[in-house]
Design an enzyme around this catalytic site. Structure first.
Site, PDB file in Angstrom:
ATOM      1  N   GLU A 102      63.549 -23.547  37.195  1.00 17.67           N
ATOM      2  CA  GLU A 102      63.555 -24.354  35.965  1.00 17.67           C
ATOM      3  C   GLU A 102      62.120 -24.666  35.524  1.00 17.67           C
ATOM      4  O   GLU A 102      61.810 -24.605  34.330  1.00 17.67           O
ATOM      5  CB  GLU A 102      64.377 -25.625  36.193  1.00 17.67           C
ATOM      6  CG  GLU A 102      65.872 -25.349  36.331  1.00 17.67           C
ATOM      7  CD  GLU A 102      66.661 -26.566  36.739  1.00 17.67           C
ATOM      8  OE1 GLU A 102      67.512 -27.001  35.936  1.00 17.67           O
ATOM      9  OE2 GLU A 102      66.416 -27.091  37.849  1.00 17.67           O
ATOM     10  N   GLU A 133      72.307 -24.291  42.478  1.00 13.95           N
ATOM     11  CA  GLU A 133      72.726 -25.699  42.554  1.00 13.95           C
ATOM     12  C   GLU A 133      74.234 -25.858  42.774  1.00 13.95           C
ATOM     13  O   GLU A 133      74.670 -26.807  43.420  1.00 13.95           O
ATOM     14  CB  GLU A 133      72.330 -26.434  41.259  1.00 13.95           C
ATOM     15  CG  GLU A 133      70.848 -26.768  41.149  1.00 13.95           C
ATOM     16  CD  GLU A 133      70.020 -25.638  40.563  1.00 13.95           C
ATOM     17  OE1 GLU A 133      68.871 -25.893  40.191  1.00 13.95           O
ATOM     18  OE2 GLU A 133      70.497 -24.486  40.502  1.00 13.95           O
TER      19      GLU A 133
HETATM   20  N1  T1G Z   1      64.701 -29.245  49.634  1.00 15.74           N
HETATM   21  C1  T1G Z   1      64.361 -29.722  50.858  1.00 15.74           C
HETATM   22  N2  T1G Z   1      64.258 -28.952  51.985  1.00 15.74           N
HETATM   23  C2  T1G Z   1      64.509 -27.646  51.839  1.00 15.74           C
HETATM   24  C3  T1G Z   1      64.876 -27.076  50.588  1.00 15.74           C
HETATM   25  C4  T1G Z   1      64.955 -27.936  49.453  1.00 15.74           C
HETATM   26  N3  T1G Z   1      65.268 -27.484  48.234  1.00 15.74           N
HETATM   27  N4  T1G Z   1      65.070 -25.746  50.782  1.00 15.74           N
HETATM   28  C5  T1G Z   1      64.831 -25.502  52.086  1.00 15.74           C
HETATM   29  N5  T1G Z   1      64.501 -26.624  52.718  1.00 15.74           N
HETATM   30  C6  T1G Z   1      64.143 -26.756  54.135  1.00 15.74           C
HETATM   31  C7  T1G Z   1      65.287 -26.394  55.087  1.00 15.74           C
HETATM   32  O1  T1G Z   1      66.121 -27.486  55.322  1.00 15.74           O
HETATM   33  C8  T1G Z   1      64.515 -25.983  56.333  1.00 15.74           C
HETATM   34  O2  T1G Z   1      64.105 -27.152  56.967  1.00 15.74           O
HETATM   35  C9  T1G Z   1      63.286 -25.300  55.764  1.00 15.74           C
HETATM   36  O3  T1G Z   1      63.156 -25.786  54.419  1.00 15.74           O
HETATM   37  C10 T1G Z   1      63.399 -23.807  55.724  1.00 15.74           C
HETATM   38  O4  T1G Z   1      64.602 -23.461  55.069  1.00 15.74           O
HETATM   39  C11 T1G Z   1      67.166 -30.256  39.389  1.00 15.74           C
HETATM   40  C12 T1G Z   1      68.579 -30.557  41.608  1.00 15.74           C
HETATM   41  C13 T1G Z   1      64.555 -21.387  50.152  1.00 15.74           C
HETATM   42  C14 T1G Z   1      66.080 -19.463  50.467  1.00 15.74           C
HETATM   43  O5  T1G Z   1      69.412 -24.821  46.729  1.00 15.74           O
HETATM   44  O6  T1G Z   1      68.293 -21.599  49.851  1.00 15.74           O
HETATM   45  O7  T1G Z   1      66.805 -27.789  42.411  1.00 15.74           O
HETATM   46  O8  T1G Z   1      65.379 -26.836  59.028  1.00 15.74           O
HETATM   47  O9  T1G Z   1      65.727 -22.484  57.098  1.00 15.74           O
HETATM   48  O10 T1G Z   1      66.276 -19.111  55.576  1.00 15.74           O
HETATM   49  O11 T1G Z   1      68.210 -28.237  39.214  1.00 15.74           O
HETATM   50  O12 T1G Z   1      66.115 -22.694  52.264  1.00 15.74           O
HETATM   51  O13 T1G Z   1      62.992 -26.180  58.929  1.00 15.74           O
HETATM   52  O14 T1G Z   1      63.644 -28.607  58.817  1.00 15.74           O
HETATM   53  O15 T1G Z   1      66.746 -22.282  54.798  1.00 15.74           O
HETATM   54  O16 T1G Z   1      63.891 -18.772  54.808  1.00 15.74           O
HETATM   55  C15 T1G Z   1      68.124 -25.907  44.604  1.00 15.74           C
HETATM   56  C16 T1G Z   1      67.808 -24.217  49.002  1.00 15.74           C
HETATM   57  C17 T1G Z   1      67.947 -27.341  44.986  1.00 15.74           C
HETATM   58  C18 T1G Z   1      67.512 -23.737  47.640  1.00 15.74           C
HETATM   59  C19 T1G Z   1      64.676 -20.332  52.376  1.00 15.74           C
HETATM   60  N6  T1G Z   1      67.518 -25.067  45.615  1.00 15.74           N
HETATM   61  N7  T1G Z   1      67.057 -23.501  50.012  1.00 15.74           N
HETATM   62  O17 T1G Z   1      65.594 -19.845  53.298  1.00 15.74           O
HETATM   63  O18 T1G Z   1      64.652 -21.022  55.397  1.00 15.74           O
HETATM   64  S1  T1G Z   1      68.778 -28.417  43.860  1.00 15.74           S
HETATM   65  C20 T1G Z   1      68.235 -24.589  46.624  1.00 15.74           C
HETATM   66  C21 T1G Z   1      67.399 -22.246  50.378  1.00 15.74           C
HETATM   67  C22 T1G Z   1      67.811 -28.385  42.449  1.00 15.74           C
HETATM   68  C23 T1G Z   1      67.501 -28.997  40.085  1.00 15.74           C
HETATM   69  C24 T1G Z   1      68.348 -29.168  41.279  1.00 15.74           C
HETATM   70  C25 T1G Z   1      66.634 -21.660  51.516  1.00 15.74           C
HETATM   71  C26 T1G Z   1      65.476 -20.728  51.089  1.00 15.74           C
HETATM   72  P1  T1G Z   1      64.022 -27.191  58.508  1.00 15.74           P
HETATM   73  P2  T1G Z   1      65.550 -22.296  55.634  1.00 15.74           P
HETATM   74  P3  T1G Z   1      65.111 -19.591  54.841  1.00 15.74           P
END
Ligand code: T1G
Length: 688
Positions: A105, A125
């Site tokens: 975004e 999301e």
């Molecule tokens: N926020 C906080 N922590 C996050 C995070 C996030 N968005 N994404 C990953 N982590 C942490 C995860 O818990 C782990 O922590 C570490 O990073 C590595 O992740 C307004 C509201 C990016 C593809 O849904 O899909 O934006 O366990 O083990 O396999 O519209 O993480 O090491 O302590 O998964 O290489 C939308 C979520 C949010 C993406 C990487 N974004 N993340 O995968 O590593 S909502 C998502 C993923 C939003 C707006 C709205 C995956 C990854 P720890 P990992 P990975």
């Protein structure tokens, strides 16, 4: 609060870099940093272009999910995006890794997007029970059109770069480090090779057909989920002027934020990652490349397939040439289907075949790093296999059993190396089901546990650590939950009513449909096995036994709790048996409403889940939740049974169990931890 966003000016280019490991989540500090640097850069007279880029492994991978449920802090991400879009100085976003959700975004609010090779973009999301709430539902349709925007937002899939370019989401590809690409992008802009424009000023071609088609699909395929329909409503507003659309998006976003499904799905997101953090995980695993699989039946061939798809070499053993041939064919079929489903590339398919051998001779396991036994569930048969493994396998080989309930301590002591023995409990079909229950026996060495988790990671499984008891975590809880269902069956509910209520609650399948699919003889065998240890006073429901005694074993015989002719329908013979069992028990059938069916079913699940934790079979409540969500069809949007208990409140569950105990104090007993939680208001989440 350290500032993860820095501003550097190089040759009239303002480089704004984000550095918030591990995934540059748009935390409050990042948002505030972006607003401040955008303001500063716009005020600079010696700057004619601003380029955003991120350090580390990825551009912003979304809003900081850890902040959800906490009081929101200004500036909010929608405002950050609007500031970027309104910037008088052109803004280019340079993307790498996985710019997802709020990260994409931010990029779409920029006036142009450049990406490094390998970048994957998405708006996932919906997987968290929300929607893209920082302009994604308004700017994505402006850049890629309503149909493609709906596809990205409703699937949450990671779009590969070449597709993102053809969609118009990315304008240019540059090599190098993100910083080098940032400077490169500024140079291309100066050479007018990158055009900048404000996404918000673009218009969207209305497409009611696509919107309605999406609504129909959701109604059919995701009837339980709250946010997908809200996503469509938000995208529908993209035909409005951007500020109006953004207001509509915000209202819909807040509705999703306040839905309990958001909490359940975010719990599942972090649970999926946290279950791998077991005490043994800090130890280096033993190296593995060659996997031995003993048994070429349904489980053996599925496990072999999973290992081959992960690029490991496999030798599969069986005692009969016919069985081995069937196993080879099953593996080949699984791999072909995986290619057809796009889960495996044809190249990797070819590598898998060349890495796959079969044999009738266990001696071919002498150089295997890990051996997984998947022969039929009979203790003596398993012990015999492990005695042979003890003789043929090299020192340090991990010896694993795929048993789903047998005592692994007993199997281990049939070898001279019980420290190398572990349970690796796969779920059928083993190459598809994501769960792997890693069962740690009394003597299992910590690095063998670590190796089990490393194998799970290589197979892209969600591994959950479990201790040894009858049924480990999953099957033990399932046995108790099924008893609660059987009691309702005997007291008046029909299999169809129970299944319908449990499926309306969100389970993929109700208990009696699952029993019919698995084969009624399987659960009959486990009831017979458990007869010796069943508490004398515990009610016993013999309906399942009677149905089996009539040769009705479920789908495989065409008759079980349901009949499987042209259409699936309640089996009148089974209903007659149920009536007869009620009559012989002197029970007058009563009505069970759907709410009560779900309440009793879930109370039994939470009750046994709490006992599994009390016995230390599961280390944390998330381990119980992960087992049920990834292995037993528990609705992900409810987070798992222990999360469900927190949502309902321990006091509510205790009150229900106490009420049921009035009619049956032998089965219904409140575990001490749960009663204490009801008194103190404590939650299972606090114990994760
Ligand atoms: N926020 C906080 N922590 C996050 C995070 C996030 N968005 N994404 C990953 N982590 C942490 C995860 O818990 C782990 O922590 C570490 O990073 C590595 O992740 C307004 C509201 C990016 C593809 O849904 O899909 O934006 O366990 O083990 O396999 O519209 O993480 O090491 O302590 O998964 O290489 C939308 C979520 C949010 C993406 C990487 N974004 N993340 O995968 O590593 S909502 C998502 C993923 C939003 C707006 C709205 C995956 C990854 P720890 P990992 P990975």
């Amino acid at each position: 609060m350290s500032n993860p966003v820095s501003l550097e000016v190089v040759d009239r280019t303002a480089l704004v870099s984000i550095d918030n490991p591990p995934v540059n989540a748009a935390s409050h500090a990042v948002r505030a940093g972006l607003v401040n640097t955008m303001q500063a850069a716009n005020a600079m007279t010696d700057v004619d272009v601003i380029v955003l880029y991120a350090k580390g492994r990825t551009f912003i991978a979304g809003a900081d999910i850890k902040e959800f449920g906490k009081p929101p802090m200004d500036p909010w991400l929608p405002e950050v995006c609007n500031r970027i879009e309104d910037s008088a100085t052109p803004v280019i976003a340079v993307l790498h890794g996985t710019p997802l959700g709020g990260g994409l975004e931010v990029a779409m609010a920029a006036h142009a997007r450049v990406a490094l090779p390998g970048t994957k973009l998405g708006l996932p999301e919906v997987n968290l029970g929300i929607l893209p709430g920082a302009g994604g539902t308004q700017r994505a349709p402006r850049l890629v059109g309503i149909p493609s925007a709906l596809d990205m937002i409703l699937t949450g899939r990671h779009v590969p770069l070449d597709e993102a370019i053809s969609l118009g989401l990315v304008d240019h590809v540059l090599d190098g480090t993100p910083r080098e690409a940032a400077l490169g992008a500024a140079a291309l802009w100066r050479e007018s090779k990158i055009a900048t424009r404000k996404t918000g000023e673009l218009t969207v071609a209305p497409d009611d057909a696509a919107l309605n088609a999406a609504r129909e699909t959701i109604a059919k395929t995701q009837p339980h989920l709250f946010s997908p329909m809200k996503c469509v409503d938000a995208v529908a507003a993209s035909v409005l002027p951007i500020r109006e659309g953004l207001r509509k998006e915000r209202d819909l976003f807040n509705e999703c934020l306040n839905s309990p499904q958001r909490a359940g799905l975010i719990h599942a997101f972090f649970m999926e990652r946290a279950v791998a953090k077991v005490p043994e995980a800090k130890l280096a695993p033993r190296a593995f490349q060659k996997i031995g699989v003993i048994g070429s039946g349904l489980m053996g061939s599925g496990i072999a397939t999973a290992c081959l798809m992960a690029g490991l070499s496999v030798v599969m053993i069986d005692t009969s040439p016919d069985a081995l041939e069937r196993g080879r064919a099953a593996v080949a079929g699984n791999l072909d289907k995986a290619v057809a489903r796009g889960k495996l590339s044809p190249d990797k398919r070819a590598t898998a075949s060349s890495g796959f051998t079969t044999s009738l001779d266990m001696a071919h396991l002498s150089d295997a790093d890990i051996v997984i036994e998947a022969v039929f569930e009979e203790m003596d048969a398993k012990k015999a296999v492990f005695r042979t493994l003890d003789d043929v396998c090299k020192p340090g080989a991990v010896l694993a059993t795929n048993t789903s309930y047998l005592d692994i301590n007993e199997i281990a002591i049939s070898t001279r190396r019980s420290e190398d023995v572990i349970g690796l409990h796969f779920f059928s079909p083993a190459h598809i089901m994501r769960l792997l229950e890693v069962v740690v026996a009394d003597a299992t060495a910590p690095e063998v546990v670590s190796t089990g988790f490393a194998l799970a990671k290589a197979l892209r499984k969600v591994a959950v650590r479990a201790g040894v008891c009858d049924g480990f975590i999953g099957n033990r809880i399932l046995a108790t939950t099924r008893k609660a269902a059987d009691y309702m069956l005997l007291d008046g509910a029909s299999p169809f009513e129970i299944d319908t209520a449990i499926e309306a609650f969100g389970f993929a399948m109700g208990p009696y449909r699952v029993l019919d699919m698995a084969g009624l003889d399987i659960s009959w065998a486990s009831r017979k096995r458990q007869a010796a240890t069943r508490p004398a006073k515990e009610r016993y429901v013999a309906i399942g036994d009677r149905i089996c005694e009539h040769g009705m074993l479920g789908r495989k015989t065409g008759l079980g709790y349901y009949s499987y002719d042209e259409e699936i329908a309640p089996n009148p013979d089974a209903l007659a048996i149920i009536d007869a069992e009620r009559a012989s028990a002197g029970i007058k059938a009563r009505t069970f409403k759907a709410d009560e069916i779900v309440a009793r079913y879930m109370a039994a699940m939470v009750m046994e889940g709490a006992r599994v934790l009390e016995d230390g079979i599961a280390l944390r409540p998330i381990d119980v939740d992960a087992i049920l969500v990834f292995g037993y069809g528990f609705p992900r949007f409810r987070g798992g049974p222990m999360h469900y208990c927190d949502t309902e409140g321990a006091a509510t569950l205790v009150a229900r169990i106490d009420a049921y105990a009035k009619e049956d104090p032998v089965f219904w007993r409140v575990p001490d931890t749960l009663r204490k939680m009801a008194k103190t208001g404590a939650t299972f989440a606090a114990r994760n």
